[in-house]
Design a protein around this motif. Structure first.
Motif, PDB file in Angstrom:
ATOM      1  N   ASP A 119     -11.127   8.449  11.209  1.00 22.90           N
ATOM      2  CA  ASP A 119     -10.575   9.359  10.204  1.00 22.90           C
ATOM      3  C   ASP A 119      -9.628   8.650   9.237  1.00 22.90           C
ATOM      4  O   ASP A 119      -8.873   9.307   8.516  1.00 22.90           O
ATOM      5  CB  ASP A 119      -9.830  10.511  10.903  1.00 22.90           C
ATOM      6  N   GLY A 120      -9.649   7.308   9.233  1.00 25.36           N
ATOM      7  CA  GLY A 120      -8.737   6.541   8.383  1.00 25.36           C
ATOM      8  C   GLY A 120      -9.192   6.457   6.943  1.00 25.36           C
ATOM      9  O   GLY A 120     -10.147   7.126   6.518  1.00 25.36           O
ATOM     10  N   THR A 121      -8.519   5.589   6.180  1.00 22.60           N
ATOM     11  CA  THR A 121      -8.760   5.502   4.735  1.00 22.60           C
ATOM     12  C   THR A 121      -9.601   4.294   4.324  1.00 22.60           C
ATOM     13  O   THR A 121      -9.905   4.149   3.137  1.00 22.60           O
ATOM     14  CB  THR A 121      -7.406   5.430   4.002  1.00 22.60           C
ATOM     15  N   GLY A 180       1.436  -2.113  11.347  1.00 25.22           N
ATOM     16  CA  GLY A 180       1.558  -0.957  12.228  1.00 25.22           C
ATOM     17  C   GLY A 180       0.634   0.190  11.862  1.00 25.22           C
ATOM     18  O   GLY A 180       0.406   1.086  12.689  1.00 25.22           O
ATOM     19  N   GLU A 181       0.080   0.189  10.653  1.00 29.26           N
ATOM     20  CA  GLU A 181      -0.807   1.274  10.220  1.00 29.26           C
ATOM     21  C   GLU A 181      -2.268   0.843  10.164  1.00 29.26           C
ATOM     22  O   GLU A 181      -3.131   1.625   9.755  1.00 29.26           O
ATOM     23  CB  GLU A 181      -0.369   1.769   8.831  1.00 29.26           C
ATOM     24  N   MET A 182      -2.544  -0.412  10.582  1.00 30.83           N
ATOM     25  CA  MET A 182      -3.908  -0.920  10.479  1.00 30.83           C
ATOM     26  C   MET A 182      -4.891  -0.156  11.362  1.00 30.83           C
ATOM     27  O   MET A 182      -6.017   0.173  10.945  1.00 30.83           O
ATOM     28  CB  MET A 182      -3.932  -2.406  10.823  1.00 30.83           C
ATOM     29  N   ASN A 183      -4.484   0.141  12.607  1.00 31.33           N
ATOM     30  CA  ASN A 183      -5.388   0.872  13.496  1.00 31.33           C
ATOM     31  C   ASN A 183      -5.768   2.220  12.911  1.00 31.33           C
ATOM     32  O   ASN A 183      -6.928   2.647  12.995  1.00 31.33           O
ATOM     33  CB  ASN A 183      -4.736   1.054  14.869  1.00 31.33           C
ATOM     34  N   GLU A 184      -4.791   2.900  12.337  1.00 27.54           N
ATOM     35  CA  GLU A 184      -5.080   4.191  11.714  1.00 27.54           C
ATOM     36  C   GLU A 184      -5.957   4.004  10.489  1.00 27.54           C
ATOM     37  O   GLU A 184      -6.865   4.803  10.215  1.00 27.54           O
ATOM     38  CB  GLU A 184      -3.768   4.886  11.334  1.00 27.54           C
ATOM     39  N   HIS A 185      -5.711   2.941   9.717  1.00 24.84           N
ATOM     40  CA  HIS A 185      -6.479   2.677   8.491  1.00 24.84           C
ATOM     41  C   HIS A 185      -7.963   2.490   8.789  1.00 24.84           C
ATOM     42  O   HIS A 185      -8.821   2.968   8.032  1.00 24.84           O
ATOM     43  CB  HIS A 185      -5.902   1.430   7.812  1.00 24.84           C
ATOM     44  N   VAL A 186      -8.283   1.771   9.900  1.00 24.00           N
ATOM     45  CA  VAL A 186      -9.693   1.492  10.216  1.00 24.00           C
ATOM     46  C   VAL A 186     -10.284   2.475  11.216  1.00 24.00           C
ATOM     47  O   VAL A 186     -11.418   2.301  11.654  1.00 24.00           O
ATOM     48  CB  VAL A 186      -9.844   0.050  10.764  1.00 24.00           C
ATOM     49  N   SER A 187      -9.507   3.512  11.585  1.00 20.68           N
ATOM     50  CA  SER A 187     -10.017   4.492  12.538  1.00 20.68           C
ATOM     51  C   SER A 187     -11.102   5.352  11.887  1.00 20.68           C
ATOM     52  O   SER A 187     -11.324   5.314  10.668  1.00 20.68           O
ATOM     53  CB  SER A 187      -8.881   5.378  13.046  1.00 20.68           C
ATOM     54  N   ARG A 203     -18.234   4.672   4.598  1.00 22.22           N
ATOM     55  CA  ARG A 203     -18.034   6.098   4.317  1.00 22.22           C
ATOM     56  C   ARG A 203     -18.979   6.603   3.223  1.00 22.22           C
ATOM     57  O   ARG A 203     -19.550   7.689   3.350  1.00 22.22           O
ATOM     58  CB  ARG A 203     -16.583   6.347   3.928  1.00 22.22           C
ATOM     59  N   ASN A 204     -19.127   5.839   2.157  1.00 19.43           N
ATOM     60  CA  ASN A 204     -20.011   6.276   1.071  1.00 19.43           C
ATOM     61  C   ASN A 204     -21.459   6.351   1.544  1.00 19.43           C
ATOM     62  O   ASN A 204     -22.181   7.322   1.239  1.00 19.43           O
ATOM     63  CB  ASN A 204     -19.895   5.320  -0.118  1.00 19.43           C
ATOM     64  N   GLU A 205     -21.894   5.338   2.272  1.00 15.54           N
ATOM     65  CA  GLU A 205     -23.265   5.338   2.795  1.00 15.54           C
ATOM     66  C   GLU A 205     -23.475   6.474   3.782  1.00 15.54           C
ATOM     67  O   GLU A 205     -24.559   7.078   3.835  1.00 15.54           O
ATOM     68  CB  GLU A 205     -23.555   3.997   3.468  1.00 15.54           C
ATOM     69  N   GLU A 219      -9.839  -6.339   7.551  1.00 16.61           N
ATOM     70  CA  GLU A 219     -11.021  -7.193   7.702  1.00 16.61           C
ATOM     71  C   GLU A 219     -12.255  -6.608   7.023  1.00 16.61           C
ATOM     72  O   GLU A 219     -13.218  -7.324   6.745  1.00 16.61           O
ATOM     73  CB  GLU A 219     -11.318  -7.416   9.186  1.00 16.61           C
ATOM     74  N   TYR A 220     -12.235  -5.302   6.732  1.00 18.20           N
ATOM     75  CA  TYR A 220     -13.402  -4.668   6.124  1.00 18.20           C
ATOM     76  C   TYR A 220     -13.276  -4.530   4.603  1.00 18.20           C
ATOM     77  O   TYR A 220     -14.170  -4.899   3.862  1.00 18.20           O
ATOM     78  CB  TYR A 220     -13.624  -3.280   6.740  1.00 18.20           C
ATOM     79  N   CYS A 221     -12.144  -3.991   4.123  1.00 20.93           N
ATOM     80  CA  CYS A 221     -11.993  -3.734   2.691  1.00 20.93           C
ATOM     81  C   CYS A 221     -11.070  -4.721   1.996  1.00 20.93           C
ATOM     82  O   CYS A 221     -10.927  -4.688   0.773  1.00 20.93           O
ATOM     83  CB  CYS A 221     -11.494  -2.310   2.457  1.00 20.93           C
ATOM     84  N   LYS A 222     -10.399  -5.601   2.763  1.00 16.63           N
ATOM     85  CA  LYS A 222      -9.485  -6.621   2.241  1.00 16.63           C
ATOM     86  C   LYS A 222      -8.231  -6.051   1.588  1.00 16.63           C
ATOM     87  O   LYS A 222      -7.462  -6.800   0.992  1.00 16.63           O
ATOM     88  CB  LYS A 222     -10.207  -7.545   1.242  1.00 16.63           C
ATOM     89  N   GLN A 223      -7.994  -4.763   1.690  1.00 18.52           N
ATOM     90  CA  GLN A 223      -6.767  -4.181   1.168  1.00 18.52           C
ATOM     91  C   GLN A 223      -5.584  -4.624   2.020  1.00 18.52           C
ATOM     92  O   GLN A 223      -5.724  -4.886   3.213  1.00 18.52           O
ATOM     93  CB  GLN A 223      -6.852  -2.651   1.175  1.00 18.52           C
ATOM     94  N   GLN A 224      -4.381  -4.699   1.381  1.00 19.83           N
ATOM     95  CA  GLN A 224      -3.164  -5.034   2.104  1.00 19.83           C
ATOM     96  C   GLN A 224      -2.619  -3.764   2.765  1.00 19.83           C
ATOM     97  O   GLN A 224      -2.311  -2.787   2.082  1.00 19.83           O
ATOM     98  CB  GLN A 224      -2.119  -5.621   1.154  1.00 19.83           C
ATOM     99  N   VAL A 225      -2.510  -3.790   4.084  1.00 19.73           N
ATOM    100  CA  VAL A 225      -2.034  -2.640   4.855  1.00 19.73           C
ATOM    101  C   VAL A 225      -0.975  -3.140   5.829  1.00 19.73           C
ATOM    102  O   VAL A 225      -1.119  -4.223   6.404  1.00 19.73           O
ATOM    103  CB  VAL A 225      -3.189  -1.973   5.644  1.00 19.73           C
ATOM    104  N   VAL A 226       0.109  -2.384   6.005  1.00 16.53           N
ATOM    105  CA  VAL A 226       1.134  -2.825   6.967  1.00 16.53           C
ATOM    106  C   VAL A 226       0.527  -2.849   8.359  1.00 16.53           C
ATOM    107  O   VAL A 226      -0.293  -2.003   8.712  1.00 16.53           O
ATOM    108  CB  VAL A 226       2.382  -1.919   6.906  1.00 16.53           C
TER     109      VAL A 226
END
Length: 414
Positions: A187-189, A178-185, A210-212, A169-176
């Motif tokens: 310490d995620g990517t 099951g890994e979405m919670n980790e992606h947006v955590s 992250r950049n800001e 919902e934030y970066c619009k990247q395709q993520v599986v």
């Protein structure tokens, strides 16, 4: 197929002798009349009237007993050549009439019901292909997680498959999934996920991606240092005032204990005060955002010597109709060691108090109070709208990533 005779696709034209004059198709079980004509066995019965039959060809009347089976013509008819009943569908079989049933059992052009019970009628020769490629009840493998699923439920399964790709919902990247919670955590990517400043516990209100955040931390070193120094000073003052407050409460508790006394098999204090220190508040808040029913549970405690056994509950993201906008609190009467000796129901007054941790605002609190009936092994009538998230962040209720809640219970209230 006619009711009496044999309706088939004959290679050669059927002779008049072998055609039933009643049903007008090939004779089945031919019967010879006294007048020398042939009729299907099943077609004779409708012609009989009080034991007599009128020949449909010559109108001669005769007794039923004078009509008998004709096996010679039966053998001739059964040896006639016919085409397959499924000739129009493409079957090229030809054979004697007597071979018809045997052929139909193996004919690939006969329609049969799908073995997977999808309700479709399919030609035998196409059944294997149908069950593998087009049957709605066929088993298929999810291309993302390799789980075996019934084809007609595949789209529904994709809505919960842990390996199915979904857009962040934030970066619009395709993520599986099951890994979405980790992606947006934290310490995620995800590069666009809004983050609180790492100095938010000290009072910094900045939120950015992250950049800001990297630029913010580099540019605000001085202000962050100032916030940390102020926080340290406030913490020292708070600890000092807390120690004094606890010492005072210990004296009050000792006085009440001596005044009430402990007599008989059951005794309990009229007033119970429990201080609850909740640490790692921000982590608890984030867990609750991901899992709205997440709750924090206090250590259990007794209302007094041989009293009720209680436990406090806190919902960081609220409960009931206040879910998402408030912090909710509740209390539960747990199974205790003295339940058999306690009243089954007892009126009580309870309150939850959230303490402002600024030393100069020691009396600024949020207090919610109710009078309820206390019942062993049941929840209290909870406070779902204890405090809004906005109000919680408006003062210094959160310090050092901690909040302090005081629970007070007064028994024997009428």
């Amino acid at each position: 197929m006619a009711a009496g005779g044999l309706d088939a696709r004959f290679v050669d034209r059927l002779s008049e002798r072998h055609t039933c004059p009643v049903c007008l198709v090939a004779l089945r079980e031919p019967m010879m009349t006294k007048c020398g004509h042939l009729i299907c066995n099943d077609c004779v019965r409708p012609l009989a009237r009080r034991g007599r039959v009128v020949c449909p060809l010559c109108r001669e009347e005769q007794n039923e007993s004078e009509i008998y089976p004709n096996n010679y013509d039966k053998r001739e008819i059964m040896s006639l050549k016919i085409y397959c009943d499924q000739q129009e569908k493409g079957c090229g079989w030809k054979g004697e009439l007597r071979e018809r049933e045997t052929h139909n059992e193996t004919c690939g052009y006969v329609d049969v019901l799908c073995k997977h019970e999808c309700g479709e009628m399919v030609m035998k020769k196409d059944m294997e292909s149908h069950m593998k490629k087009t049957c709605m009840n066929r088993k298929v493998e999810c291309r993302y997680c390799n789980t075996i699923v019934t084809f007609k439920y595949l789209n529904d399964y994709h809505t919960k498959c842990e390996m199915f790709p979904v857009a962040c919902e934030y970066c619009k990247q395709q993520v599986v999934r099951g890994e979405m919670n980790e992606h947006v955590s934290k310490d995620g990517t995800c590069p666009n996920r809004p983050l609180e400043c790492e100095f938010s516990e000290a009072g910094c209100q900045f939120i950015g991606n992250r950049n800001e955040m990297t630029i913010h931390v580099q540019n605000e070193l001085a202000s962050h240092l100032s916030l940390l120094m102020k926080q340290q000073s406030n913490t020292k003052s708070l600890l000092s005032s807390t120690r004094a407050c606890l010492a005072k409460r210990e004296c009050e508790l000792e006085f009440i204990t001596k005044k009430v006394g402990i007599q008989g098999s059951v005794s309990q204090l009229d007033i119970c005060v429990f201080e609850w220190n909740i640490t790692n508040w921000l982590d608890c808040r984030k867990k609750a955002e991901l899992k709205p029913c997440f709750m924090i549970e206090s250590k259990s405690f007794y209302t007094g010597p041989q009293g009720y056994h209680l436990c406090l509950l806190l919902y960081p993201m609220g409960y009931g109709r206040y879910k998402g906008s408030h912090v909710s609190v509740d209390a539960c009467v747990c199974k205790g060691d003295y339940d058999d000796q306690l009243p089954k129901k007892q009126h009580c007054k309870f309150s939850f108090t959230l303490i402002d941790q600024q030393p100069d605002a020691i009396n600024v609190v949020v207090r919610r109070e109710k009078t309820v009936e206390l019942v062993p092994e049941e929840f209290f009538d909870a406070t779902d709208d204890f405090i809004t998230h906005g109000k919680l962040n408006s003062r210094s209720y959160i310090q050092n990533n901690e909040i302090f809640i005081q629970f007070c219970l007064q028994l024997n209230v009428l």
